[in-house]
Design an enzyme around this catalytic site. Structure first.
Site, PDB file in Angstrom:
ATOM      1  N   ASP A 196       0.856  -1.186   0.000  1.00  0.00           N
ATOM      2  CA  ASP A 196       0.000   0.000   0.000  1.00  0.00           C
ATOM      3  C   ASP A 196       0.890   1.232   0.000  1.00  0.00           C
ATOM      4  OD1 ASP A 196      -2.532   1.459   0.267  1.00  0.00           O
ATOM      5  OD2 ASP A 196      -1.815   1.940   2.280  1.00  0.00           O
ATOM      6  N   GLU A 199      -2.199  -1.440  -5.854  1.00  0.00           N
ATOM      7  CA  GLU A 199      -3.434  -0.810  -6.298  1.00  0.00           C
ATOM      8  C   GLU A 199      -3.214  -0.173  -7.673  1.00  0.00           C
ATOM      9  OE1 GLU A 199      -5.877   0.871  -2.558  1.00  0.00           O
ATOM     10  OE2 GLU A 199      -3.853   1.671  -2.733  1.00  0.00           O
ATOM     11  N   CYS A 229     -12.918  -4.473   6.489  1.00  0.00           N
ATOM     12  CA  CYS A 229     -12.278  -5.174   7.601  1.00  0.00           C
ATOM     13  C   CYS A 229     -11.687  -6.484   7.090  1.00  0.00           C
ATOM     14  CB  CYS A 229     -13.292  -5.457   8.703  1.00  0.00           C
ATOM     15  SG  CYS A 229     -12.621  -6.427  10.078  1.00  0.00           S
ATOM     16  N   CYS A 280     -13.714  -9.638   9.303  1.00  0.00           N
ATOM     17  CA  CYS A 280     -15.118 -10.009   9.076  1.00  0.00           C
ATOM     18  C   CYS A 280     -15.645  -9.531   7.732  1.00  0.00           C
ATOM     19  CB  CYS A 280     -15.997  -9.471  10.203  1.00  0.00           C
ATOM     20  SG  CYS A 280     -16.135  -7.659  10.231  1.00  0.00           S
ATOM     21  N   CYS A 335     -12.804  -1.749  13.229  1.00  0.00           N
ATOM     22  CA  CYS A 335     -14.040  -2.253  12.631  1.00  0.00           C
ATOM     23  C   CYS A 335     -15.219  -2.005  13.582  1.00  0.00           C
ATOM     24  CB  CYS A 335     -13.908  -3.737  12.327  1.00  0.00           C
ATOM     25  SG  CYS A 335     -15.384  -4.448  11.564  1.00  0.00           S
ATOM     26  N   CYS A 354     -16.848  -6.052  14.211  1.00  0.00           N
ATOM     27  CA  CYS A 354     -16.163  -7.090  15.000  1.00  0.00           C
ATOM     28  C   CYS A 354     -15.090  -6.516  15.926  1.00  0.00           C
ATOM     29  CB  CYS A 354     -15.542  -8.132  14.085  1.00  0.00           C
ATOM     30  SG  CYS A 354     -14.146  -7.500  13.102  1.00  0.00           S
ATOM     31  N   ASP A 409      -2.864   1.521   7.284  1.00  0.00           N
ATOM     32  CA  ASP A 409      -2.080   1.205   6.089  1.00  0.00           C
ATOM     33  C   ASP A 409      -1.827  -0.299   5.968  1.00  0.00           C
ATOM     34  OD1 ASP A 409      -1.916   3.887   5.380  1.00  0.00           O
ATOM     35  OD2 ASP A 409      -0.121   4.212   6.594  1.00  0.00           O
TER      36      ASP A 409
END
Length: 431
Positions: free
Chosen positions: A210, A295, A362, A365, A381, A384, A391
């Site tokens: 990332d 990405e 997340c 979950c 999150c 959860c 990052d």
């Protein structure tokens, strides 16, 4: 230059082996460029400037001719037709300097114009523009040159033998030679082609990466590679001071030109520091990981100006301007380009995934919400209660998306393959 790397291993993160080892090794074609600094003085220096100016003159004259044909609704002239006109220009007593320049270099400038038109029609670039004086002095020789590596010299048509700073051995068959100027120094880039065995990557790990503004790269295994931008602040302050000084001087005066040269020198220094750091980063990543997931960011759109128009002025223009500068200073696209060809050479791969929801999903979950990103650095999150660095969460999601892309049978990007872009090795800066 020392790399600043921090490493933490988040819970629930696995490095998955995915490489299938081939039973045989087949040859592949490697395109590579070796770039060296030329040692030029006096007559040689004047000859280089003369040839560069002649190539620029031919390019601009041919572009003006093409525009004239377009305004008269006539068909665009082909490269072969322009080469015939070039012969008449060289024999014209009005342009005696053209005959003193190599005809092949002038023809290559016409070929560059042809490529520019092809890129425009394919919507890969804007319409060709006229070249400014000393904006980018460069010309190319497809043949007629000679390389003497033993004595560190190269022969260029109508110039003769020129010495260069020989930092490494040039390998492969030489396809062409490009001479270019950067600031007050001249360089020769030797494009080569050779057969090498099909590479097999020594590692079998996959990683998600990332890229960011505060940190250059954050990996899915928790490794953080710090940004190199803080090293530029000293030079950027000097640039700002020189720019203020230049604004008070008479434009194009002798003192103004001196100040502009100092600004150019600092920009050049920043560029070299950034490029060296990116080479170190891409070398570490490509050496240690067989698959790198990134990405597919549209950097050009992300760094667009927010100033707007007179009718619809933009908002937060100053803040967006600062963000654009920070994005461009990181050199995301250059890092991507380096990873592509280095992975190709090592036998690895680069997978590009959609950036949608990578920072909001997340990894535990799979709950997606913009509220999960509590702060710029904290992910929590709402469903959860999973918490981690934002990052690192983005990098884990990028890796997961890359594996999903492979499972769906989508194509993995293995560099440019047949259209592989040559890389440059400058003097003794080797990675």
């Amino acid at each position: 230059m020392n790399m600043q790397v921090e490493s933490t291993m988040p819970t629930g993160t696995k490095v998955i082996d995915f490489i299938h080892r081939p039973k045989y090794i087949s040859p592949m074609k490697r395109l590579q460029a070796f770039k060296f600094e030329l040692k030029v003085f006096g007559r040689e220096l004047r000859a280089l400037y003369r040839i560069a100016g002649s190539c620029r003159f031919v390019y601009n004259k041919a572009l003006a001719l093409q525009k004239e044909f377009y305004q008269n609704h006539a068909k665009k002239m082909t490269y072969a037709a322009l080469c015939k006109i070039l012969t008449s220009w060289r024999n014209d007593p009005e342009f005696p300097w053209l005959k003193a320049s190599p005809s092949q270099a002038l023809q290559q400038s016409l070929k560059d114009l042809e490529y520019a038109y092809q890129n425009f029609f394919a919507k890969r670039a804007d319409f060709p523009k006229f070249k400014r004086r000393h904006a980018r002095d460069a010309f190319r020789f497809p043949q007629g040159f000679n390389l003497d590596q033993m004595n560190s010299r190269i022969y260029l048509p109508k110039i003769g033998w020129i010495r260069y700073r020989n930092s490494r051995l040039v390998e492969g068959n030489i396809a062409n030679i490009t001479v270019s100027r950067s600031r007050d120094k001249w360089y020769v880039s030797i494009q080569t082609e050779r057969d090498v065995p099909e590479p097999i990557h020594l590692s079998s790990s996959a990683i998600g990466a990332d890229v960011g503004v505060a940190k250059l790269v954050t990996l899915s295994d928790g490794t953080v590679i710090e940004s190199n931008n803080p090293k530029f602040k000293h030079y950027q302050k000097k640039i700002a001071a020189y720019q203020r000084k230049a604004s008070k001087q008479k434009k194009f005066s002798r003192n103004w030109n001196k100040t502009i040269r100092k600004i150019s020198k600092l920009h050049h220094k920043i560029s070299r520091i950034r490029n060296d750091y990116l080479h170190q980063t891409s070398h570490i990543l490509s050496k240690n990981h067989a698959m790198i997931c990134l990405e597919n960011l549209q950097i050009k759109n992300m760094s667009k100006s927010a100033s707007g128009t007179l009718e619809n002025p933009g908002k937060n223009v100053k803040a967006k301007s600062g963000l654009n500068k920070a994005i461009l200073n990181q050199g995301w696209y250059e890092l991507r380009r380096q990873l592509e060809y280095k992975q190709l050479w090592r036998g690895g791969s680069v997978v590009f995934v959609s950036p949608k929801n990578t920072s909001r999903e997340c990894p535990d979950c799979r709950y997606i919400s913009s509220e999960n990103r509590v702060t710029q650095s904290l992910f929590s999150c709402k469903q959860c209660k999973y918490e981690n660095n934002a990052d690192i969460v983005g990098a884990i999601n990028i890796l997961r998306a890359g594996h999903a892309q492979l499972a769906c049978g989508e194509m993995v990007h293995l560099g440019h393959l047949m259209k592989q872009e040559p890389t440059e090795v400058v003097q003794t800066v080797l990675i």
